[in-house]
Design an enzyme around this catalytic site. Structure first.
Site, PDB file in Angstrom:
ATOM      1  N   ASP A   1      -2.973   0.004  -2.663  1.00 55.12           N
ATOM      2  CA  ASP A   1      -3.628   1.323  -2.654  1.00 55.12           C
ATOM      3  C   ASP A   1      -2.837   2.346  -3.466  1.00 55.12           C
ATOM      4  O   ASP A   1      -2.547   3.453  -2.992  1.00 55.12           O
ATOM      5  CB  ASP A   1      -3.785   1.838  -1.222  1.00 55.12           C
ATOM      6  CG  ASP A   1      -4.354   0.798  -0.275  1.00 55.12           C
ATOM      7  OD1 ASP A   1      -5.179  -0.018  -0.724  1.00 55.12           O
ATOM      8  OD2 ASP A   1      -3.975   0.788   0.907  1.00 55.12           O
TER       9      ASP A   1
ATOM     10  N   GLU B   1     -14.892   2.359  -0.105  1.00 60.23           N
ATOM     11  CA  GLU B   1     -13.657   3.049   0.231  1.00 60.23           C
ATOM     12  C   GLU B   1     -12.861   3.332  -1.043  1.00 60.23           C
ATOM     13  O   GLU B   1     -13.299   3.034  -2.155  1.00 60.23           O
ATOM     14  CB  GLU B   1     -12.823   2.206   1.204  1.00 60.23           C
ATOM     15  CG  GLU B   1     -12.306   0.908   0.615  1.00 60.23           C
ATOM     16  CD  GLU B   1     -11.476   0.086   1.598  1.00 60.23           C
ATOM     17  OE1 GLU B   1     -11.564   0.337   2.823  1.00 60.23           O
ATOM     18  OE2 GLU B   1     -10.742  -0.824   1.142  1.00 60.23           O
TER      19      GLU B   1
END
Length: 334
Positions: A37, A213
């Protein structure tokens, strides 16, 4: 839920026409091992900061360099650690670093020590000039209209207004996560309305889990683009794309268009598995768009995908088509 416009399929054809596959910018990939991420922030003075999820899910770390390649060997510093009890006590995920009105903010997701899946969005702040220095203050939770599983907050400014995009379970049950947009009163407070931009509707967004997401915003040539990630975080993880005209009402879901297919995904040939949860920055000379993302170099995972430590941070150049769309060069290596 906004309707996908009839011309979307035609637009996708145009956006990937006249592609250029040359890539002169070279990166010493992976930029960071076992860092998922990833978010890279470039300052006006040319410093690069890398912040990302660590596989232990227990802390927030930051590194600094004067080049993207320099981040690989940069000394990493822990700037915040999870709580032993209560909120912010587990699943410390997807931190992002932003500079807003002369102050540093970190947006991140965290569960509770006693209820690890009760995940919400939280904020830290720091008044120091250098975010590697000074003390980080806990600003609290970003409150949404619906109190539910929420994560992956990112913020951007447009025409004097600040917005937040995040992923949230808005339908309940196993409906998964949608991407939601809201205007902000300040860096820690939403003003609403909260508008659903996209929900998992295509098969490539619904493998094992229903997931939209990891939004990342980039603006260019009159459009606002939002890259996002979909499906489970194994080799099925991939990226989709939203876009709107810069003069459109961003809080009107009908202003947004959505790619009907993924725009960056696993390549067996290139040994790139599950690419996604990206951010955007620019090259040292400011002339090239650089995508920072994570991926694995193998397909088979032992146990649950979230227990596998080897999502690595990578960098690659993004080209732009003549029609003004990002070209992620799916068939090209980093």
């Amino acid at each position: 839920m906004r309707l996908i416009r009839i011309f979307t399929l035609m637009m996708i054809t145009v956006m990937y026409s006249n592609q250029s596959y040359s890539q002169a910018t070279e990166f010493n990939n992976p930029i960071a091992e076992q860092r998922a991420d990833p978010w890279v922030y470039k300052t006006d003075t040319g410093d690069y900061f890398l912040i990302a999820t660590v596989p232990e899910y227990d802390r927030i770390v930051l590194r600094k360099a004067n080049s993207i390649n320099g981040l690989k060997e940069a000394k990493e510093k822990e700037i915040w650690h999870k709580h032993e009890k209560g909120v912010m006590g587990s699943h410390i995920w997807a931190p992002e670093l932003h500079r807003i009105d002369g102050k540093w903010y970190i947006y991140f997701a965290a569960g509770e020590a006693e209820n690890i899946w009760n995940i919400r969005m939280w904020v830290l702040s720091n008044s120091s000039v250098d975010p590697m220095q000074g003390k980080w203050k806990e600003e609290g939770q970003i409150k949404t209209q619906k109190e539910s599983f929420s994560l992956d907050a990112t913020t951007f400014e447009h025409k004097g207004k600040r917005y937040l995009i995040w992923a949230q379970n808005v339908r309940g049950g196993d409906s998964g996560t949608a991407l939601v947009l809201s205007e902000m009163k300040n860096p820690t407070t939403l003003t609403g309305p909260e508008v659903i931009l996209t929900e998992p509707e295509f098969s490539w967004e619904r493998v094992k889990y229903n997931v939209n997401e990891g939004p990342a915003v980039i603006k260019k040539d009159g459009r606002i683009f939002v890259a996002y990630s979909a499906s489970a975080t194994n080799h099925n993880y991939c990226m989709g794309l939203l876009w709107a005209n810069e003069d459109a009402d961003l809080l009107n879901a009908a202003s947004w268009n959505k790619s009907p297919g993924p725009i960056f995904y696993t390549s067996e040939e290139l040994k790139r598995y599950g690419p996604g949860h990206n951010s955007f920055t620019t090259s040292e000379d400011g002339k090239s768009t650089i995508m920072i993302y994570h991926a694995r170099d193998y397909k088979e995972i032992q146990g649950h995908e979230l227990s596998d430590k080897n999502r690595a941070t990578r960098a690659r150049k993004v080209n732009w088509t003549k029609s003004g769309f990002p070209d992620f060069m799916q068939n090209e290596k980093d």
